[in-house]
Write an enzyme that holds these catalytic residues in place. Structure first.
Site, mmCIF file in Angstrom:
data_model
loop_
_atom_site.group_PDB
_atom_site.id
_atom_site.type_symbol
_atom_site.label_atom_id
_atom_site.label_comp_id
_atom_site.label_asym_id
_atom_site.label_seq_id
_atom_site.Cartn_x
_atom_site.Cartn_y
_atom_site.Cartn_z
ATOM 1 N N SER A 24 36.445 92.578 25.440
ATOM 2 C CA SER A 24 35.823 92.608 26.658
ATOM 3 C C SER A 24 35.128 91.471 27.113
ATOM 4 O O SER A 24 34.372 90.941 26.292
ATOM 5 C CB SER A 24 34.825 93.930 26.934
ATOM 6 O OG SER A 24 34.223 94.239 28.142
ATOM 7 N N SER A 26 33.169 91.771 29.782
ATOM 8 C CA SER A 26 32.223 92.071 30.635
ATOM 9 C C SER A 26 30.663 91.679 30.251
ATOM 10 O O SER A 26 29.936 91.200 31.155
ATOM 11 C CB SER A 26 32.308 93.592 30.622
ATOM 12 O OG SER A 26 33.040 94.075 31.399
ATOM 13 N N THR A 70 35.717 101.224 30.426
ATOM 14 C CA THR A 70 37.057 100.869 30.271
ATOM 15 C C THR A 70 38.267 102.273 30.053
ATOM 16 O O THR A 70 37.445 103.506 29.834
ATOM 17 C CB THR A 70 37.606 99.835 29.202
ATOM 18 O OG1 THR A 70 37.220 100.747 27.809
ATOM 19 C CG2 THR A 70 36.430 98.741 29.265
ATOM 20 N N LYS A 74 37.474 105.956 32.152
ATOM 21 C CA LYS A 74 37.276 106.130 33.452
ATOM 22 C C LYS A 74 37.492 107.481 34.038
ATOM 23 O O LYS A 74 36.938 107.638 34.833
ATOM 24 C CB LYS A 74 38.008 104.690 34.225
ATOM 25 C CG LYS A 74 37.959 103.498 33.784
ATOM 26 C CD LYS A 74 38.743 102.529 34.514
ATOM 27 C CE LYS A 74 38.364 101.194 34.306
ATOM 28 N NZ LYS A 74 39.404 100.333 35.059
ATOM 29 N N ASN A 95 34.698 103.434 36.908
ATOM 30 C CA ASN A 95 34.677 102.468 36.121
ATOM 31 C C ASN A 95 32.982 101.801 35.825
ATOM 32 O O ASN A 95 32.568 101.051 35.099
ATOM 33 C CB ASN A 95 35.345 101.147 36.418
ATOM 34 C CG ASN A 95 34.978 100.280 37.561
ATOM 35 O OD1 ASN A 95 34.327 100.886 38.392
ATOM 36 N ND2 ASN A 95 35.107 99.060 37.536
ATOM 37 N N ASP A 114 36.529 98.818 40.762
ATOM 38 C CA ASP A 114 37.825 97.953 40.903
ATOM 39 C C ASP A 114 38.522 97.976 42.226
ATOM 40 O O ASP A 114 39.049 96.677 42.362
ATOM 41 C CB ASP A 114 38.630 99.120 39.835
ATOM 42 C CG ASP A 114 38.290 98.891 38.587
ATOM 43 O OD1 ASP A 114 38.031 97.858 38.135
ATOM 44 O OD2 ASP A 114 38.928 99.902 37.799
ATOM 45 N N GLY A 137 53.573 99.529 39.055
ATOM 46 C CA GLY A 137 52.705 100.187 38.127
ATOM 47 C C GLY A 137 52.213 101.677 38.597
ATOM 48 O O GLY A 137 52.023 101.677 39.854
ATOM 49 N N GLY A 139 49.388 103.579 36.934
ATOM 50 C CA GLY A 139 48.574 104.443 36.263
ATOM 51 C C GLY A 139 46.940 104.183 37.065
ATOM 52 O O GLY A 139 47.175 104.291 38.312
ATOM 53 N N GLY A 254 44.215 87.464 37.370
ATOM 54 C CA GLY A 254 43.428 88.924 37.288
ATOM 55 C C GLY A 254 42.040 88.723 36.924
ATOM 56 O O GLY A 254 41.230 89.627 37.307
#
Length: 290
Positions: A24, A26, A70, A74, A95, A114, A137, A139, A254
């Protein structure tokens, strides 16, 4: 700048939870923000599984300001909070968990940054509004991407999935958002990618490599106004991103989504605007050292 703690003099705490969590970034982003803001706050990574999440949250003391979460936490954290903000409720994932003091103790609030991160990253690429958008995607991140494109004006997005049966949560969220996604296969995706003004890929880099190959083999030329945000950042430059740029489009890494979603978390936890420039510099340095 002098460093400050909360009104009671105690150092505030925040952190990121996940399993695994060693990767991570973060802590890099949040700590950079605290330094720039002069806050004597702590932010650490904690290895927490779905099974151990309830006990961790139950043990949060008054010094805690909030948590970053994460996957799969979530979704697992949703029933553990007292209030879920509207956007997070729509997306079906939080998140960010905020610990807010109330008269009789505390209130746990679930939020989703997000969506903000995706919108802000697309803004950086030049997309202020869009009518044709694609999500790759199915998800949780794809659901946030769907909400982000909706904010930009895309009401009938194309969603590229290998199996619609596995995108049930996204379908339910889309219904709540009032958007009407059209599902297409990876084989048919290049046709729609070449016509979109905003694309958000949420699949791993190797899964996007097939799309990159098909996009490169199609011989099409993209407008510079066609923007791709690849939500993954390992590697920084994905095969799909490289193919997109080679075709003439604009590629947004990203890490820009990561930066902006973390900045919104900082704002929610501290009540102050996040210092994005020093956060971005710290992120770049961390990535260069990896």
């Amino acid at each position: 700048m002098p460093r400050t703690s909360d009104a009671g003099g105690a150092t505030r705490r925040a952190g990121v939870l996940g399993h695994p969590i060693e990767h991570s970034l973060s802590p890099v982003l949040h700590r950079a923000a605290y330094r720039a803001m002069g806050l004597d706050w702590e932010y650490d990574a904690h290895d927490v599984t779905e099974e151990s999440l309830p006990a961790f949250i139950d043990g949060l003391s008054g010094e805690w300001a909030g948590l970053s979460l994460t996957m799969p936490l979530k979704v697992a954290a949703l029933p553990l909070v007292d209030f879920v903000e509207p956007m997070a409720k729509l997306v079906g994932a939080i998140n960010t968990l905020l610990v807010q003091p109330v008269a009789d103790g505390r209130q746990l609030v679930g939020a989703n940054t997000d969506v903000h991160g995706i919108v802000a990253a697309l803004h950086e690429g030049g997309v202020q509004e869009a009518d044709a958008g694609v999500v790759v995607g199915g998800g949780a991140t794809a659901t946030s991407a769907l909400a982000a494109l909706g904010r930009l004006g895309v009401t009938r997005p194309i969603v590229v999935v290998r199996s619609r049966a596995r995108a049930g949560a996204l379908v339910r969220a889309a219904t709540k958002m009032g958007v009407e996604p059209r599902f297409v296969s990876f084989e048919d995706a290049p046709h729609y990618l070449s016509r979109a003004s905003a694309v958000v890929s949420t699949v791993p880099a190797d899964a996007g490599a097939g799309l990159a190959q098909a996009l490169g083999g199609s011989g099409g030329t993209l407008s510079a106004d066609a923007v791709l945000l690849d939500a993954v950042y390992a590697p920084l430059d994905t095969p799909l991103g490289a193919a997109w740029e080679q075709a003439g489009g604009t590629f947004v890494r990203g890490t820009r989504m990561l930066l902006h979603q973390a900045g919104e978390q900082v704002r929610l936890m501290t009540g102050r605007e996040a210092p994005l420039e020093p956060m971005s510099e710290a992120l770049d340095q961390a990535l260069q050292s990896r």
